[in-house]
Design an enzyme around this catalytic site. Structure first.
Site, PDB file in Angstrom:
ATOM      1  CB  CYS A  83      -0.933   0.005   1.192  1.00 21.29           C
ATOM      2  SG  CYS A  83      -2.008  -1.433   1.269  1.00 21.29           S
ATOM      3  CG  HIS A 334      -6.388   2.438   0.704  1.00 15.89           C
ATOM      4  ND1 HIS A 334      -5.205   2.990   0.227  1.00 15.89           N
ATOM      5  CD2 HIS A 334      -6.015   1.353   1.460  1.00 15.89           C
ATOM      6  CE1 HIS A 334      -4.179   2.283   0.672  1.00 15.89           C
ATOM      7  NE2 HIS A 334      -4.643   1.280   1.404  1.00 15.89           N
TER       8      HIS A 334
END
Length: 387
Positions: A83, A334
């Protein structure tokens, strides 16, 4: 090293973009950044993407996307750090310009996460955890962060209500972000009473699955001044990258994020500042507990005081240190490979004074913190306005 400035920013509207492909959403963000910078060619590009192969079956993104933009032939590199892929892509572009290898670099991040089933998306995200010791026995990221939350609650008295206040704050900020996936307010009661994913985390305490892309154009200081056209110049003043043990059971303290602290210390030292000088921050609130732990690790609040600081409004817009005025991962969304680049987009708009209704008054020094997995990698960038 040469000065490195952000001269253009762009992103598309984030959400569940069923009718758009990975290359399309990436191109939307890239073209917006190039237009904002006033350039139509770059020396190189980087692409932050965690799992294009697992989400949409597409790897080799550097060559694919350079061609999509009509720039086949330039150096193009895909960067992966779970991420934190977008943030590490930004660091890669920074180093290329700072070293003199390139004068103008397009830094991008992208992820198309909804073209596969929920189970497939969960499996793709789980590749950022320790497969042998965490994933195979059945741990998921909500479960891992729930364990971190329980450890923090036991050590410092952090409450479920304080965790919920992180979501409430970031949804309130996201109301004013036209690119955000979720532009609606939530209450503490709604967060607490939502479906439990992994106690103490409910579905409203977790970031969503998102399609999206973001881009910034970097240039050396001389080129940036030539292209500024009267706008404030935003310089990357400090950069830090660090790692930690991946599996939670190997860490000394489940309630701490040492990679975040180490990366921040490097960035602070390079920029010559302290945490108390930062005016606005974008941090990696993939789960509500993550923001609480991150603001402690960054030195914004004392260890153990992340929950009370949130409850007191210190991290809200208008507070002592506004955190995630974009809405953060929680409300903005996200798309894992794009998140770190989008943080730089938001801070650039804030430092230019172009953030509209979510503008943090007097913002001249910003911090972006992006991390992979449960904090096994973390990258921090310090941005500042320069004359």
């Amino acid at each position: 090293m040469r000065d490195v400035c952000i001269i253009g920013v762009g992103m598309n509207d984030w959400g569940e973009l069923w009718d758009l492909s990975l290359r399309t959403i990436w191109t939307q963000a890239a073209l917006a950044a190039l237009a904002d910078a006033g350039v139509d060619r770059v020396d190189a590009l980087t692409v932050g993407c965690m799992s294009g192969g697992l989400f949409v079956g597409q790897e080799h993104l550097g060559a694919l996307l350079a061609d999509e933009l009509g720039m086949a032939g330039i150096p193009a590199t895909r960067v992966e750090s779970a991420c934190a892929s977008g943030g590490v892509a930004l660091r890669t572009g920074f180093l290329e310009v700072a070293s003199g290898v390139s004068d103008v670099v397009l830094v991008t991040g992208v992820e198309k996460m909804t073209d596969c089933s929920g189970d497939e998306a969960t499996a793709a995200l789980a590749t950022a955890a320790d497969q042998e010791w965490e994933v195979f026995p059945g741990a998921t990221f909500p479960g891992l962060y729930a364990m971190m939350a329980r450890a923090h609650m036991a050590a410092y008295g952090t409450t479920k209500e304080q965790l919920a206040m992180v979501a409430v704050k970031n949804h309130a900020h996201g109301l004013h972000n036209p690119h955000a996936q979720y532009r609606r307010a939530v209450t503490v009661e709604e967060v607490l009473n939502a479906t439990v994913v992994a106690d103490p985390l409910t579905v409203l305490g977790c970031s969503p699955i998102t399609d999206g892309a973001a881009a910034v154009v970097l240039a050396d200081g001389e080129t940036a001044r030539r292209l500024a056209k009267g706008r404030p110049l935003v310089r990357i003043a400090g950069v830090g990258l660090a790692t930690d043990r991946m599996a939670l059971h190997n860490r000394r303290d489940l309630a701490a994020l040492p990679a975040v602290t180490k990366a921040a210390q490097k960035a602070y030292a390079m920029a010559g500042i302290t945490p108390q000088q930062v005016h606005v921050a974008e941090v990696h609130d993939c789960f509500t507990i993550a923001e609480v732990m991150i603001i402690e690790a960054l030195g914004f609040v004392p260890v153990g005081r992340g929950g009370p600081a949130t409850e007191a409004g210190e991290t809200a817009r208008g507070g002592r240190i506004p955190v995630n005025p974009s809405g953060g991962l929680k409300a903005k969304g996200h798309p894992v490979g794009a998140t770190g680049v989008a943080q730089a987009v938001e801070l650039t708009l804030q430092l230019r004074g172009e953030a509209g209704a979510r503008q943090v008054e007097g913002a001249r020094l910003g911090l972006a913190q992006n991390m992979g997995g449960t904090g096994a990698s973390s990258v921090v960038h310090i941005l500042e306005v320069i004359p």
